[in-house]
Scaffold this active site. Structure first.
Site, short mmCIF file in Angstrom:
data_model
loop_
_atom_site.label_atom_id
_atom_site.label_comp_id
_atom_site.label_asym_id
_atom_site.label_seq_id
_atom_site.Cartn_x
_atom_site.Cartn_y
_atom_site.Cartn_z
N CYS A 162 -5.45 -9.85 2.28
CA CYS A 162 -6.48 -8.96 2.82
C CYS A 162 -7.73 -9.69 3.31
O CYS A 162 -8.05 -9.63 4.50
CB CYS A 162 -6.88 -7.94 1.76
SG CYS A 162 -5.46 -7.01 1.18
N PHE A 192 -17.21 -10.09 -8.77
CA PHE A 192 -16.96 -10.82 -7.53
C PHE A 192 -17.97 -11.94 -7.30
O PHE A 192 -18.28 -12.30 -6.18
CB PHE A 192 -16.85 -9.88 -6.33
CG PHE A 192 -15.43 -9.42 -6.17
CD1 PHE A 192 -14.87 -8.55 -7.09
CD2 PHE A 192 -14.63 -9.93 -5.16
CE1 PHE A 192 -13.55 -8.18 -7.01
CE2 PHE A 192 -13.29 -9.57 -5.07
CZ PHE A 192 -12.77 -8.69 -6.00
N THR A 223 -5.15 -0.93 6.70
CA THR A 223 -6.47 -1.41 7.09
C THR A 223 -6.49 -1.64 8.59
O THR A 223 -5.72 -2.45 9.11
CB THR A 223 -6.80 -2.73 6.36
OG1 THR A 223 -6.77 -2.45 4.97
CG2 THR A 223 -8.15 -3.26 6.75
N VAL A 250 0.83 -1.20 0.00
CA VAL A 250 0.00 0.00 0.00
C VAL A 250 0.87 1.25 0.00
O VAL A 250 0.65 2.19 -0.77
CB VAL A 250 -0.94 -0.03 1.22
CG1 VAL A 250 -1.65 1.32 1.40
CG2 VAL A 250 -1.97 -1.14 1.07
N GLU A 310 -7.57 2.31 1.89
CA GLU A 310 -7.14 2.06 0.52
C GLU A 310 -7.95 0.90 -0.04
O GLU A 310 -8.15 -0.09 0.62
CB GLU A 310 -5.65 1.72 0.55
CG GLU A 310 -5.01 1.67 -0.78
CD GLU A 310 -5.41 2.84 -1.64
OE1 GLU A 310 -5.00 3.96 -1.30
OE2 GLU A 310 -6.14 2.66 -2.62
C1 UGA Z 1 -8.93 -6.97 -1.98
C2 UGA Z 1 -10.06 -5.99 -2.40
O1 UGA Z 1 -10.60 -6.40 -3.66
C3 UGA Z 1 -9.52 -4.56 -2.51
O2 UGA Z 1 -10.59 -3.67 -2.80
C4 UGA Z 1 -8.88 -4.18 -1.19
O3 UGA Z 1 -8.31 -2.88 -1.25
C5 UGA Z 1 -7.78 -5.17 -0.85
O4 UGA Z 1 -8.35 -6.50 -0.77
C6 UGA Z 1 -7.18 -4.77 0.47
O5 UGA Z 1 -7.90 -4.80 1.49
O6 UGA Z 1 -6.04 -4.29 0.50
P1 UGA Z 1 -6.95 -8.22 -3.29
O7 UGA Z 1 -6.70 -8.94 -2.02
O8 UGA Z 1 -5.81 -7.63 -4.04
O9 UGA Z 1 -7.97 -6.98 -3.03
O10 UGA Z 1 -7.63 -9.24 -4.28
P2 UGA Z 1 -9.06 -9.48 -4.91
O11 UGA Z 1 -9.01 -9.16 -6.33
O12 UGA Z 1 -10.12 -8.84 -4.12
O13 UGA Z 1 -9.17 -11.06 -4.75
C7 UGA Z 1 -9.18 -11.67 -3.46
C8 UGA Z 1 -9.39 -13.16 -3.58
O14 UGA Z 1 -10.72 -13.46 -3.98
C9 UGA Z 1 -8.49 -13.85 -4.60
O15 UGA Z 1 -8.03 -15.06 -4.06
C10 UGA Z 1 -9.41 -14.08 -5.79
O16 UGA Z 1 -9.01 -15.16 -6.58
C11 UGA Z 1 -10.72 -14.35 -5.08
N1 UGA Z 1 -11.90 -14.05 -5.92
C12 UGA Z 1 -12.16 -12.79 -6.34
C13 UGA Z 1 -12.79 -15.07 -6.23
O17 UGA Z 1 -12.59 -16.24 -5.86
N2 UGA Z 1 -13.90 -14.77 -6.97
C14 UGA Z 1 -14.17 -13.52 -7.40
O18 UGA Z 1 -15.21 -13.32 -8.07
C15 UGA Z 1 -13.27 -12.50 -7.08
#
Ligand code: UGA
Length: 468
Positions: free
Chosen positions: A283, A272, A124, A11, A154
């Site tokens: 996260c 999502f 966070t 971040v 963020e």
């Molecule tokens: C997440 C949030 O999306 C961000 O908005 C937030 O800022 C961040 O956490 C944080 O708190 O810093 P991130 O951890 O980078 O971001 O990843 P995501 O894209 O949210 O994916 C998280 C997990 O969910 C991954 O393992 C992904 O594969 C999974 N996922 C995501 C699914 O299984 N299905 C989906 O439809 C979307």
């Protein structure tokens, strides 16, 4: 404006580079001398699109790295705290780094003795952290009235962190005093006025980006809750669709069609709602537990979060059972694993469901040959078990009994299926990310098992065991 950022992790580094990009003078502070030396020498410690360009453009000019909190405080009107808030053993956020930085900031403010400055929590953190930072700073000598504490969570996602920062859905600024809110508005003004996005040298705008960006000014406590509630809601969407996928499997429906149908309701939306092997990363798992702990602390059980976490953990076990049901026994099987990162587009393997699954497969006696476009180095650092790393998907698949897709990298959805089939011992794909359509896989002659959709099993050799 002159800005200090304490912490050069994910971040902190992205925020520092992006603040420089929108025109501020930034000092980014870290207490890790080796990391600082590397950053100053031009290293880019994380795999993030556009970050190398931004660091290259601003390093030594509008973006400088330092080991001194005092220097950053002296030089800056706003100091962002972007240090880690790891999970403690009890599930709560461990705020000891935030507290240590708050103390240092207080000493530096006491020394600076001049203008009013704002301290901004960007990490966070649970609700009330803002109030605690304020208290700790006063206890440690920060002159009363010389500072306010804002909360500016963020929302960046790994892999698209730079564009998430520069083209945000919203900016949340929690400030309990108008003078503090005014500084927050001024910091983000290049984004909220649309001025940055018009620049010829701006980072390209993503298709769906909202321009100009919207800033939502709230109380500090509301801003803190917005962050935890957002992540919890997104995780809930994922667990929800995974639970629906499981019902689809039981009744023979197709979760992709169900997702289309429910996601077309604009109140729900499709994003999502991708089923898979559960969420991971640095996260969601941590924040869900921390939010749950905070809720409990303030007298609310919030059992919905328990269920979100439970479904997520069960999803991996279910996938493992699926592999077993497809291959019968696992001991001695050679498996090609495509993907180790917790999601596509990143080299991050923290809390990666792929890594957890690989550990289980090794324990069951499989030999694993893995390929990931970016996460193999990081995975070497965390995987306790020995696996073989391959140079490509096809090299991983060579002579394997089956190929597993564990991360949604774009390139895994565009494989040359003929080539893959030739490499594999048996044409079996178990896809934890639904990157292919069962119809296409049937045409290509694969046994294809995915999530929430009927299996394709043209090969008699892949005898179906009782369903997991
Ligand atoms: C997440 C949030 O999306 C961000 O908005 C937030 O800022 C961040 O956490 C944080 O708190 O810093 P991130 O951890 O980078 O971001 O990843 P995501 O894209 O949210 O994916 C998280 C997990 O969910 C991954 O393992 C992904 O594969 C999974 N996922 C995501 C699914 O299984 N299905 C989906 O439809 C979307």
């Amino acid at each position: 404006m002159k800005i200090g950022v304490i912490g050069s992790g994910y971040v902190g580094l992205v925020a520092a580079a992006c603040f420089a990009e929108i025109g501020h003078d930034v000092i980014c502070v870290d207490n890790d001398a080796e990391k600082l030396a590397a950053l100053n020498a031009g290293a880019v410690p994380i795999h993030e699109k556009f970050l190398p360009e931004l660091l290259q453009k601003h390093r030594g000019k509008r973006l400088n790295f330092s080991g001194s909190v005092h220097d950053a405080v002296r030089a800056s009107a706003a100091i962002f705290i972007a240090v880690g808030t790891p999970q403690s053993e009890t599930g709560e956020a461990d705020l000891s780094y935030v507290e240590a930085v708050s103390r240092e900031l207080a000493h530096a403010l006491a020394e600076a003795k001049d203008d009013y400055k704002i301290i901004v929590e960007k990490s966070t953190v649970p609700v009330y952290t803002n109030a605690w930072i304020h208290r700790v700073m006063e206890q440690n000598g920060a002159p009363q009235g010389s500072f306010d504490v804002a909360s500016n969570p963020e929302f960046l996602r790994e892999g698209s962190a730079v564009t998430d920062f520069l083209y945000p859905d919203r900016i949340v600024a929690g400030a309990d005093q108008e003078r503090c809110a005014a500084i927050m508005r001024a910091i983000y003004e290049p984004l909220t006025s649309g001025e940055y996005q018009k620049r010829a040298d701006a980072i390209p705008r993503p298709d769906a980006a909202r321009v100009p960006a919207e800033i939502i000014v709230t109380s500090a406590k509301s801003a803190e809750l917005i962050k935890h509630a957002s992540n919890a809601f997104l995780a809930m969407k994922i667990s929800f669709i995974n639970a629906v996928a499981n019902i689809c499997e039981s009744v023979g429906a197709d979760v992709q069609q169900v997702r289309e149908g429910i996601g077309a309701d604009s109140r729900i939306g499709k994003r999502f709602l991708n089923p898979g092997i559960g969420y991971g990363g640095s996260c969601f798992p941590k924040d869900l537990k921390a939010f749950h702990a905070v809720a409990r602390e303030f007298g609310s059980d919030f059992r919905l979060l328990d269920e979100v976490i439970r479904i997520n953990e069960e999803q991996r076990q279910r996938f493992l059972r699926k592999i077993r049901a497809t291959l019968w026994t696992l001991k001695g099987k050679r498996l090609a694993v495509l993907g180790l990162a917790f999601k596509g587009g990143t080299d991050d393997v923290r809390e990666s469901p792929a890594i957890a699954l690989v550990e289980c497969l090794i324990k069951e006696g499989c030999s694993v040959v893995a390929y990931d476009p970016a996460a193999m180095d990081k995975s070497r650092e965390v995987l306790n078990s020995s696996i073989i790393y391959a140079e490509s998907s096809y090299a991983a698949a060579k002579d394997a009994d089956a190929v597993l897709i564990l991360t949604d990298w774009e390139e895994f959805g565009a494989l040359d299926l003929e080539r893959l089939k030739t490499a594999l011992k048996f044409p079996i794909m178990i896809d934890g990310r639904n990157l292919y359509s069962p119809k296409r896989m049937a045409e290509a002659g694969f046994t294809y098992v995915s999530v929430g959709r009927p299996d394709v099993a043209p090969h008699k050799s892949a005898v179906k065991a009782p369903r997991a």
